[in-house]
Design a protein around this motif. Structure first.
Motif, short mmCIF file in Angstrom:
data_model
loop_
_atom_site.label_atom_id
_atom_site.label_comp_id
_atom_site.label_asym_id
_atom_site.label_seq_id
_atom_site.Cartn_x
_atom_site.Cartn_y
_atom_site.Cartn_z
N GLU A 33 0.83 -1.20 0.00
CA GLU A 33 0.00 0.00 0.00
C GLU A 33 0.86 1.25 0.00
O GLU A 33 0.51 2.26 -0.62
CB GLU A 33 -0.93 -0.02 1.21
CG GLU A 33 -1.99 -1.13 1.12
CD GLU A 33 -2.82 -1.26 2.38
OE1 GLU A 33 -2.41 -0.68 3.43
OE2 GLU A 33 -3.87 -1.94 2.35
N ARG A 55 1.78 1.90 -3.33
CA ARG A 55 0.60 2.13 -4.19
C ARG A 55 0.56 1.14 -5.35
O ARG A 55 0.36 1.50 -6.51
CB ARG A 55 0.58 3.57 -4.70
CG ARG A 55 0.50 4.60 -3.57
CD ARG A 55 0.43 6.01 -4.08
NE ARG A 55 0.36 6.97 -2.99
CZ ARG A 55 0.29 8.28 -3.14
NH1 ARG A 55 0.29 8.80 -4.37
NH2 ARG A 55 0.23 9.08 -2.09
N SER A 59 -1.25 -2.52 -6.63
CA SER A 59 -2.37 -3.42 -6.40
C SER A 59 -1.86 -4.84 -6.23
O SER A 59 -0.73 -5.18 -6.60
CB SER A 59 -3.35 -3.36 -7.57
OG SER A 59 -2.77 -3.93 -8.73
N GLN A 60 -2.71 -5.70 -5.67
CA GLN A 60 -2.35 -7.10 -5.53
C GLN A 60 -2.09 -7.73 -6.89
O GLN A 60 -1.14 -8.52 -7.04
CB GLN A 60 -3.46 -7.86 -4.79
CG GLN A 60 -3.57 -7.51 -3.31
CD GLN A 60 -4.64 -8.32 -2.61
OE1 GLN A 60 -5.52 -8.91 -3.25
NE2 GLN A 60 -4.59 -8.35 -1.27
#
Length: 267
Positions: free
Chosen positions: A19, A22, A24-25
């Motif tokens: 996070e 920044r 995403s998975q």
């Protein structure tokens, strides 16, 4: 020393780094040749990642070496990266190399600092700029940020102090955002609270006949205003925590007058 937040498993720590970056998975999974489902399972604690997976994710998330050890410890593995004291015999070639680099850069200033800006080594160009500072600032361990911004340190001599101070504080803020370092946060809180000196130039950059290609450090020395731009170098692919946190800062003269004056000091 590597520390892990109490009660934090590797999953929440990895999620925090993802996070912070920044990412995403799905994006992290593509980078690490995995799946978003597997990343989700790791972050929620449903799956225990292997050592290699932790290091692979840490690499793609640009996690500092010290914190990679923390991730491994949180997952129940041994730390991968040593933290060898700089005065250890194994670091002899590194110390000698840095000393040669600093000496070769003279008469221009150059300094080596660790992750909390403690001065590890410096050349005679730096010693020249520190002439006349009070003993309490020069008692080891020296701290570059404290010496620069303290109202009894270099701050009253810096002609463009507001700009240079803003640059240094922003630099520290970026480092704090990239690495969870409580000592660095405490140092930032300390130096950010220093009052601006009541005396000295420290308000605006002096007009210069030559355009600046980077923010200069304009500092008084024996009645002259010297102008420098700085460059910071780190070691590529460090395998030791100590080495990973070293930075070499060199100060390049920003105008011909500074070059001429420094060269006049060379025997």
């Amino acid at each position: 020393m590597t520390t892990v937040a109490s009660g934090s498993g590797v999953g929440p720590l990895l999620r925090g780094w993802r996070e912070r970056r920044r990412v995403s998975q799905l994006e992290l999974a593509l980078r690490a040749d995995s799946s978003a489902r597997h990343i989700s399972f790791i972050e929620t604690g449903r799956s225990r990642p292997s050592e290699d997976m932790i290091l692979r994710l840490a690499e793609h998330l640009e996690v500092p070496v010290r914190e990679r050890n923390a991730l491994l410890l949180a997952a129940g593995y041994a730390p991968r990266y040593a933290e060898t004291p700089l005065d250890d015999p194994a670091m002899g070639s590194l110390r000698e190399g840095m000393e040669r680099l600093l000496h070769g850069y003279e008469p221009y200033p150059a300094v080596v600092v660790d992750g909390t800006y403690t001065v590890v080594a410096a050349n005679r160009g730096i010693a020249m700029l520190l002439e006349g500072l009070p003993e309490h600032l020069l008692t080891p361990p020296l701290n570059a940020m404290r010496i620069t911004l303290h109202p009894e340190g270099l701050a009253p001599r810096i002609r463009n102090l507001r700009e240079w101070r803003g640059h240094l504080l922003a630099q520290m803020e970026r480092q704090i955002a990239l690495a969870r370092s409580e000592p660095l946060r405490k140092l930032y809180d300390e130096v950010a609270a220093y009052p601006l000196p009541e005396t000295g130039g420290g308000d605006v950059t002096d007009p210069a006949p030559h355009p600046h290609f980077a923010l200069p450090l304009q500092i008084e020395h024996e009645g002259r205003v010297l102008s420098f731009v700085s460059s910071i170098s780190t070691f590529n692919t460090p395998m030791d925590v100590t080495v990973a946190e070293l930075a070499i800062e060199t100060f390049l003269p920003a105008d011909p007058a500074t070059v001429k004056y420094l060269q006049s000091l060379t025997p």
